[in-house]
Motif scaffolding. Structure first.
Motif, PDB file in Angstrom:
ATOM      1  N   PRO A  46      -6.551  51.654 -25.757  1.00  0.00           N
ATOM      2  CA  PRO A  46      -5.217  52.244 -25.910  1.00  0.00           C
ATOM      3  C   PRO A  46      -5.006  52.741 -27.339  1.00  0.00           C
ATOM      4  O   PRO A  46      -5.412  52.086 -28.299  1.00  0.00           O
ATOM      5  CB  PRO A  46      -4.276  51.082 -25.582  1.00  0.00           C
ATOM      6  CG  PRO A  46      -5.099  50.152 -24.751  1.00  0.00           C
ATOM      7  CD  PRO A  46      -6.493  50.262 -25.285  1.00  0.00           C
ATOM      8  N   GLN A  63       3.712  45.789 -20.757  1.00  0.00           N
ATOM      9  CA  GLN A  63       3.276  46.817 -21.701  1.00  0.00           C
ATOM     10  C   GLN A  63       2.565  46.201 -22.900  1.00  0.00           C
ATOM     11  O   GLN A  63       1.635  46.792 -23.445  1.00  0.00           O
ATOM     12  CB  GLN A  63       4.471  47.645 -22.160  1.00  0.00           C
ATOM     13  CG  GLN A  63       5.072  48.507 -21.064  1.00  0.00           C
ATOM     14  CD  GLN A  63       6.417  49.091 -21.458  1.00  0.00           C
ATOM     15  OE1 GLN A  63       7.060  48.625 -22.402  1.00  0.00           O
ATOM     16  NE2 GLN A  63       6.861  50.107 -20.735  1.00  0.00           N
ATOM     17  N   ARG A  87      -1.341  45.906 -23.497  1.00  0.00           N
ATOM     18  CA  ARG A  87      -2.210  46.941 -24.058  1.00  0.00           C
ATOM     19  C   ARG A  87      -2.863  46.463 -25.355  1.00  0.00           C
ATOM     20  O   ARG A  87      -3.862  47.026 -25.798  1.00  0.00           O
ATOM     21  CB  ARG A  87      -1.425  48.246 -24.288  1.00  0.00           C
ATOM     22  CG  ARG A  87      -0.424  48.184 -25.415  1.00  0.00           C
ATOM     23  CD  ARG A  87       0.537  49.361 -25.422  1.00  0.00           C
ATOM     24  NE  ARG A  87      -0.140  50.639 -25.474  1.00  0.00           N
ATOM     25  CZ  ARG A  87      -0.545  51.227 -26.582  1.00  0.00           C
ATOM     26  NH1 ARG A  87      -0.374  50.640 -27.756  1.00  0.00           N
ATOM     27  NH2 ARG A  87      -1.132  52.412 -26.545  1.00  0.00           N
ATOM     28  N   PHE A 121       1.786  53.833 -20.812  1.00  0.00           N
ATOM     29  CA  PHE A 121       1.558  52.394 -20.883  1.00  0.00           C
ATOM     30  C   PHE A 121       0.948  51.861 -19.588  1.00  0.00           C
ATOM     31  O   PHE A 121       0.147  50.919 -19.613  1.00  0.00           O
ATOM     32  CB  PHE A 121       2.868  51.666 -21.192  1.00  0.00           C
ATOM     33  CG  PHE A 121       3.406  51.971 -22.565  1.00  0.00           C
ATOM     34  CD1 PHE A 121       2.550  52.185 -23.630  1.00  0.00           C
ATOM     35  CD2 PHE A 121       4.771  52.044 -22.794  1.00  0.00           C
ATOM     36  CE1 PHE A 121       3.032  52.463 -24.901  1.00  0.00           C
ATOM     37  CE2 PHE A 121       5.267  52.320 -24.064  1.00  0.00           C
ATOM     38  CZ  PHE A 121       4.393  52.532 -25.113  1.00  0.00           C
ATOM     39  N   ASP A 161      -2.649  52.531 -19.910  1.00  0.00           N
ATOM     40  CA  ASP A 161      -3.246  51.647 -20.911  1.00  0.00           C
ATOM     41  C   ASP A 161      -3.544  50.274 -20.317  1.00  0.00           C
ATOM     42  O   ASP A 161      -4.620  49.700 -20.534  1.00  0.00           O
ATOM     43  CB  ASP A 161      -2.305  51.481 -22.111  1.00  0.00           C
ATOM     44  CG  ASP A 161      -2.235  52.720 -22.988  1.00  0.00           C
ATOM     45  OD1 ASP A 161      -3.134  53.574 -22.879  1.00  0.00           O
ATOM     46  OD2 ASP A 161      -1.277  52.825 -23.779  1.00  0.00           O
ATOM     47  N   VAL A 162      -2.585  49.732 -19.569  1.00  0.00           N
ATOM     48  CA  VAL A 162      -2.765  48.408 -18.979  1.00  0.00           C
ATOM     49  C   VAL A 162      -3.823  48.458 -17.881  1.00  0.00           C
ATOM     50  O   VAL A 162      -4.592  47.503 -17.701  1.00  0.00           O
ATOM     51  CB  VAL A 162      -1.420  47.871 -18.444  1.00  0.00           C
ATOM     52  CG1 VAL A 162      -1.619  46.567 -17.668  1.00  0.00           C
ATOM     53  CG2 VAL A 162      -0.446  47.638 -19.597  1.00  0.00           C
TER      54      VAL A 162
END
Length: 206
Positions: free
Chosen positions: A106, A121, A124, A149, A152-153
């Protein structure tokens, strides 16, 4: 294995791309002046701060990052070209070499965003931030914050060496295609003020 891969690749790239970085540094010096590097504290693994380095692309922005309607005015023509080709991010290879960042993960955002993340969130930051990442190849700055987000996760949950190689290859294609460089009509992403909804981190469609 991932750390060894990051170290070796970043070291090779720093050596191979050093002439390019020198040319860019001279261009930045002539275009926006000194210093040629933008540096700012960003959250790394587990949210621990580190100093991130990039080439400057805006006048008046060397140790801080601005957001708002005047970003487009501060962004120079040369800086716009650097962003379009991602050449402004080459100094981050030094961060990768040092272990502050990874080649893939990320993107490191701003320290002031940390209290605004939801618990989901915040995940990340369970991995090192990256030079490129899953959200970079699935929209980059054209994404809204919730989608960024979520992606990213998703990467945190599915990370692997094969996925990293896939992301690196697709990043090269995205950079050459100049896709998702800016958010709609803005020079940068809008300010993050907190998520308005929670969604499951599902894999995006291709």
């Amino acid at each position: 294995m991932k750390r060894l891969f990051d170290f070796l690749v970043s070291l090779v790239l720093l050596v191979v791309l050093s002439p390019v970085m020198l040319i860019v540094a001279i261009g930045v010096r002539l275009d926006v002046g000194s210093p040629v590097l933008f540096r700012q504290e960003r959250p790394g693994l587990r949210g621990r701060p580190f100093m991130l380095y990039k080439f400057r692309t805006m006048r008046g922005a060397s140790t801080g990052e601005f957001s708002g309607g005047d970003d487009a005015q501060r962004l120079t023509n040369f800086g716009r070209k650097l962003r379009a080709t991602s050449l402004d991010e080459l100094p981050e290879l030094w961060n990768v070499l040092r272990g502050d960042m990874s080649l893939v993960g990320p993107r490191p955002l701003l320290m002031r965003y940390l209290p605004l993340y939801s618990p989901e969130q915040m995940r990340r930051h369970d991995v090192r931030p990256g030079l490129t990442g899953w959200s970079q190849i699935n929209g980059r700055n054209a994404l809204n914050w919730d989608d960024k987000f979520r992606l990213d996760v998703w990467y945190v949950d599915h990370r692997s060496l094969m996925l990293d190689l896939k992301i690196l290859l697709r990043t090269a294609a995205a950079v050459f295609g100049r896709k998702g460089i800016s958010y709609e009509s803005s020079a940068t992403m809008p300010e993050f003020t907190g998520s308005t909804r929670e969604r499951d981190p599902t894999q995006p469609s291709h």
